[in-house]
Scaffold this active site. Structure first.
Site, PDB file in Angstrom:
ATOM      1  N   ARG A   1      -2.173   3.619  16.975  1.00 42.78           N
ATOM      2  CA  ARG A   1      -2.157   4.807  16.105  1.00 42.78           C
ATOM      3  C   ARG A   1      -3.300   5.768  16.426  1.00 42.78           C
ATOM      4  NH1 ARG A   1      -2.364   3.914  10.495  1.00 42.78           N
ATOM      5  NH2 ARG A   1      -0.766   5.422   9.961  1.00 42.78           N
TER       6      ARG A   1
ATOM      7  N   GLU B   1       6.977  21.636  -3.114  1.00 44.94           N
ATOM      8  CA  GLU B   1       5.914  22.446  -2.504  1.00 44.94           C
ATOM      9  C   GLU B   1       5.484  23.578  -3.437  1.00 44.94           C
ATOM     10  OE1 GLU B   1       7.177  24.650   0.965  1.00 44.94           O
ATOM     11  OE2 GLU B   1       5.132  24.689   1.766  1.00 44.94           O
TER      12      GLU B   1
ATOM     13  N   GLU C   1     -10.561   4.557   9.133  1.00 48.48           N
ATOM     14  CA  GLU C   1     -10.741   4.210   7.723  1.00 48.48           C
ATOM     15  C   GLU C   1     -11.260   2.774   7.555  1.00 48.48           C
ATOM     16  OE1 GLU C   1      -6.864   5.203   6.033  1.00 48.48           O
ATOM     17  OE2 GLU C   1      -7.498   7.289   5.806  1.00 48.48           O
TER      18      GLU C   1
ATOM     19  N   LYS D   1       0.646  10.814  13.744  1.00 44.47           N
ATOM     20  CA  LYS D   1       1.217  11.384  12.516  1.00 44.47           C
ATOM     21  C   LYS D   1       1.723  12.799  12.800  1.00 44.47           C
ATOM     22  CE  LYS D   1      -1.351   8.724   9.117  1.00 44.47           C
ATOM     23  NZ  LYS D   1      -1.915   8.633   7.756  1.00 44.47           N
TER      24      LYS D   1
ATOM     25  N   ASN E   1      -3.361  -1.666   7.640  1.00 46.10           N
ATOM     26  CA  ASN E   1      -4.670  -2.171   7.240  1.00 46.10           C
ATOM     27  C   ASN E   1      -4.525  -3.684   7.138  1.00 46.10           C
ATOM     28  OD1 ASN E   1      -5.955   0.397   6.916  1.00 46.10           O
ATOM     29  ND2 ASN E   1      -4.820   0.650   5.011  1.00 46.10           N
TER      30      ASN E   1
ATOM     31  N   LYS F   1      -4.020  -0.101  13.974  1.00 45.46           N
ATOM     32  CA  LYS F   1      -4.849   0.955  13.393  1.00 45.46           C
ATOM     33  C   LYS F   1      -6.285   0.554  13.692  1.00 45.46           C
ATOM     34  CE  LYS F   1      -6.055   2.941   8.846  1.00 45.46           C
ATOM     35  NZ  LYS F   1      -5.640   3.077   7.431  1.00 45.46           N
TER      36      LYS F   1
ATOM     37  N   TRP G   1     -13.965  12.850   2.574  1.00 40.85           N
ATOM     38  CA  TRP G   1     -12.715  12.614   3.298  1.00 40.85           C
ATOM     39  C   TRP G   1     -12.272  13.747   4.216  1.00 40.85           C
ATOM     40  CZ3 TRP G   1     -10.524   7.858   3.352  1.00 40.85           C
ATOM     41  CH2 TRP G   1     -10.985   6.947   2.386  1.00 40.85           C
TER      42      TRP G   1
ATOM     43  N   GLU H   1       5.021   9.760  13.894  1.00 39.06           N
ATOM     44  CA  GLU H   1       5.043   8.988  12.644  1.00 39.06           C
ATOM     45  C   GLU H   1       5.260   9.906  11.446  1.00 39.06           C
ATOM     46  OE1 GLU H   1       2.011   5.723  12.078  1.00 39.06           O
ATOM     47  OE2 GLU H   1       1.589   6.815  10.225  1.00 39.06           O
TER      48      GLU H   1
ATOM     49  N   GLU I   1       0.860  -1.191   0.000  1.00 41.85           N
ATOM     50  CA  GLU I   1       0.000   0.000   0.000  1.00 41.85           C
ATOM     51  C   GLU I   1       0.893   1.236   0.000  1.00 41.85           C
ATOM     52  OE1 GLU I   1      -3.505  -0.276   2.254  1.00 41.85           O
ATOM     53  OE2 GLU I   1      -3.621   1.849   2.713  1.00 41.85           O
TER      54      GLU I   1
ATOM     55  N   ASP J   1      -2.699  14.507   6.989  1.00 38.15           N
ATOM     56  CA  ASP J   1      -2.245  13.236   6.436  1.00 38.15           C
ATOM     57  C   ASP J   1      -1.038  13.426   5.520  1.00 38.15           C
ATOM     58  OD1 ASP J   1      -2.136  10.591   5.855  1.00 38.15           O
ATOM     59  OD2 ASP J   1      -4.021  10.481   4.759  1.00 38.15           O
TER      60      ASP J   1
ATOM     61  N   GLU K   1       3.954   9.154  -0.687  1.00 37.59           N
ATOM     62  CA  GLU K   1       2.565   9.132  -1.158  1.00 37.59           C
ATOM     63  C   GLU K   1       2.119  10.479  -1.712  1.00 37.59           C
ATOM     64  OE1 GLU K   1      -0.239   7.954   1.827  1.00 37.59           O
ATOM     65  OE2 GLU K   1      -1.958   8.250   0.503  1.00 37.59           O
TER      66      GLU K   1
HETATM   67  C1  BDP Z   1      -3.142   7.486   4.323  1.00 33.37           C
HETATM   68  C2  BDP Z   1      -2.996   6.519   3.209  1.00 33.37           C
HETATM   69  C3  BDP Z   1      -3.629   5.189   3.488  1.00 33.37           C
HETATM   70  C4  BDP Z   1      -3.164   4.676   4.846  1.00 33.37           C
HETATM   71  C5  BDP Z   1      -3.467   5.706   5.899  1.00 33.37           C
HETATM   72  C6  BDP Z   1      -2.913   5.341   7.261  1.00 33.37           C
HETATM   73  O1  BDP Z   1      -3.572   7.097   2.056  1.00 33.37           O
HETATM   74  O2  BDP Z   1      -3.282   4.313   2.451  1.00 33.37           O
HETATM   75  O3  BDP Z   1      -3.781   3.474   5.147  1.00 33.37           O
HETATM   76  O4  BDP Z   1      -2.855   6.908   5.566  1.00 33.37           O
HETATM   77  O5  BDP Z   1      -1.972   5.996   7.691  1.00 33.37           O
HETATM   78  O6  BDP Z   1      -2.198   8.486   4.130  1.00 33.37           O
HETATM   79  O7  BDP Z   1      -3.425   4.447   7.921  1.00 33.37           O
END
Ligand code: BDP
Length: 647
Positions: free
Chosen positions: A302, A479, A269, A343, A186, A265, A509, A370, A143, A348, A376
């Protein structure tokens, strides 16, 4: 193809490999030190002996007795009377000491060096692999992976390339990383079984990483008692559930005695969690902590908990608030061996975010910060984007006096490594991994110095100036040509590569920029917005509250302002958007030229791979520039002051 040796090419060992070395002490990691030296001496003509024999030698690596000060991982290094001596209290320290001498190269053997102590600032320096065991229909094998398949798994099974895993452990040790979580946060059905009937596959990986002092961790599903145990519930306060975890965890330790612990986690999500049973996240984490405690393990819980099904029409719900709102009230309730993994930013992993206000808000809770090494949202390892300056800013930020690097117990990064021959897809993305490890060891280190170190080790001295020019400012360049002034996203939904100006604007989202004909940005002030700014202590709450004092680079994260709003830089918001987008593309063009000039100084395969990626970066940067500029031109109707072409 033989995997690229990355930042530990054989040549880096020339200085130690041509000396006479004595290794004193016993234990598996001391054996690793000895083997490393023996291999280097085989290549460069030096010699290495073991034992107490103090015959003539240039380098001594010894287990001393300073355990209280050095811990297992620290070491001292000194040079006197023509001899360099590394002393450590534990094998891991001796190994880190060896890599320290390797980094010093010939300098380690010149003149005098007063005794200097090196101890990692953070005890846990960890990579989380978002690797799936089975190929996921949408996310693939890894992922958010941009470096080929997984090092650990392929098509539902262990990949079985343990020699490669061992070499990975070696690379990690060489930059100070000491823990790895081997599967995705996940946790899908196949991955869930790693905890129980497939723990042997994890044990094999742990065995390959162990000689380099890297401990193995596992992501587990909160629903494991249901999915694997056949229980009717996963309620963390149910005795059957607790007994199941106790039992399952004991079996994990039978297979892997030095197992690090779990990563979870939950309620995030779509992942299961304690909310389903009306329990708190402290209840959930503490149940797992209790199962791990007798074995010395840790649960990384998390804090990435937010509503991913929100109504975009409701301007009062703010995703940025979520982690703090959920977790700050739980401060003091988490077990000693539970670590809350936060995080670094409240949203994100965007190219620019403020530091999460949750960091610093839970003084009685152990904290892991984190980061995301896998790119990504920062060009997916097709764009050069060295994240050292961003991470350093995060680690030096002082929420309330103490810097983030001093508040954290652990630093974690989502790994950017895969089965790709260059390890990270883009060969220069290795710099991110190296920098992460070195910053986790010393969070206040100068990132530029770390970059130089990586360049010198990896490429030698000749192309160093060019490489620095290409990498140094690459995050700020990225940036410039993407979403402006901290507003974030504007990416293609789903895969998150390339621009999509309104891609997430009317989605559930929680990632909006609110651009209209009058202005852009998210009002997160206390006075008129979502109140997020009020989650910070002073002076930050006040600084972020007002558009007059908010730093330019975060203005649109905290405020909705008109296009004519004047920044501290003296430019209007709209002119800043135009200027940075033109500049960003020009900077990519310039970097591509520098890279081209390094042909002949960098090995051809690596040079070609980077050159090819630069073509894509430039194409993509132009696309970003044109779409973002046109979008804001059409929204605002304000022409570019310099009359450049906007479509
Ligand atoms: C997001 C990602 C997703 C991750 C999620 C996470 O898009 O794929 O599962 O974070 O940190 O940035 O759990």
């Amino acid at each position: 193809m033989e995997p690229d040796p990355a930042w530990l090419p054989a040549a880096a060992f020339r200085a130690v490999g041509s000396r006479h070395t004595l290794v004193r002490g016993a234990g598996p990691l001391v054996d690793t030190v000895y083997r490393e030296l023996a291999a280097a001496c085989g290549r460069f003509g030096g010699s290495v002996a073991r034992g107490t024999d103090g015959g003539p030698c240039d380098l001594v690596l010894e287990l001393g007795d300073d355990a209280d000060r050095l811990g297992d991982e620290g070491f001292t290094c000194r040079r006197e009377d023509g001899r360099t001596t590394v002393s450590a209290a534990g094998g891991a320290g001796l190994l880190y000491g060896l890599f320290h001498v390797v980094r010093l190269g010939e300098d380690a053997f010149r003149g005098r060096r007063p005794r200097k102590t090196h101890v990692p600032a953070l005890a846990l320096r960890m990579l989380d692999h978002w690797d799936n065991v089975a190929v996921h229909p949408v996310m693939g094998q890894v992922e958010r992976g941009y470096a080929g398949g997984s090092l650990f798994w392929a098509d539902g099974r262990a990949r079985g390339e343990l020699e490669r895993v061992r070499r990975y452990g070696r690379l990690l040790a060489a930059c100070g990383i000491n823990a790895v979580a081997v599967n995705n946060v996940n946790v899908h059905e196949t991955e869930a079984h790693l905890l129980t009937d497939r723990i042997g596959e994890v044990a094999d990986i742990a065995g390959a990483l162990r000689p380099y002092g890297v401990r193995t961790h596992l992501s587990v599903t909160f629903a494991a008692p249901l999915v694997l145990g056949g229980l009717p519930t996963a309620d963390p306060l149910d005795e059957r559930v607790r007994a199941w975890w106790t039992e399952a965890t004991a079996r994990v330790y039978e297979a892997i005695p030095d197992f690090g612990g779990y990563v979870v986690k939950a309620d995030s999500e779509g992942q299961p969690g304690p909310f389903a049973y009306g329990r708190s996240h402290a209840d959930g984490a503490n149940m797992l902590a209790a199962a791990l405690a007798p074995h010395g393990g840790t649960v990384h819980w998390r804090a990435f908990v937010y509503d991913h099904r929100q109504d975009w029409r409701d301007r009062t719900t703010d995703r940025a608030r979520a982690a703090y709102d959920h977790f700050a009230p739980l401060d003091g309730e988490f077990a000693d061996n539970a670590v809350l993994q936060v995080k670094h930013g409240p949203m994100d992993f965007q190219v620019r975010e403020p530091v999460s206000p949750l960091i610093g808000a839970m003084p009685r809770t152990r904290l892991a910060v984190e980061l995301q090494a896998t790119q990504e949202y920062t060009g997916q390892q097709r764009h050069v984007c060295w994240l050292g300056p961003m991470w350093s800013e995060v680690l030096r930020f002082r929420p309330d006096g103490v810097p983030v690097g001093g508040l954290a117990d652990a630093l974690v990064a989502v790994s950017n490594v895969g089965a790709d021959p260059f390890w990270t897809g883009h060969p220069l993305a290795q710099a991110n991994l190296y920098t992460f490890g070195r910053l986790a060891w010393q969070p206040d280190a100068d990132p530029g110095g770390i970059l130089d170190e990586w360049i010198r080790l990896t490429f030698g001295p000749e192309p160093a100036a060019g490489l620095r020019a290409v990498l140094e400012g690459s995050w700020r360049t990225y940036e410039k040509y993407t979403a402006p002034l901290g507003v974030g996203f504007m990416v293609q939904p789903g895969h998150h590569y390339g621009p999509s100006v309104d891609g997430y604007e009317y989605s559930p989202w929680g990632t909006y920029h609110f651009a209209d004909r009058d202005g852009v940005g998210v009002d997160r002030s206390r006075a008129t917005g979502t109140g997020f700014a009020g989650q910070y202590p002073k002076p930050w709450a006040e600084l972020y509250e007002s558009p007059e004092t908010c730093p330019d680079e975060l203005l649109l994260f905290f405020h909705h302002v008109s296009y004519g709003h004047t920044l501290h830089s003296g430019k209007t918001v709209i002119q800043h958007i135009y200027d940075t987008h033109f500049e960003g593309v020009e900077e990519v063009e310039a970097a591509r030229e520098v890279w081209a000039s390094l042909a002949g100084l960098v090995d051809p395969a690596r040079h070609a791979r980077v050159a090819e990626r630069f073509e894509e970066q430039l194409r993509s940067a132009r696309e970003w520039r044109d779409q973002v500029n046109s979008y804001f031109f059409r929204k605002s109707g304000v022409p570019d002051a310099h009359g450049r072409r906007i479509y």
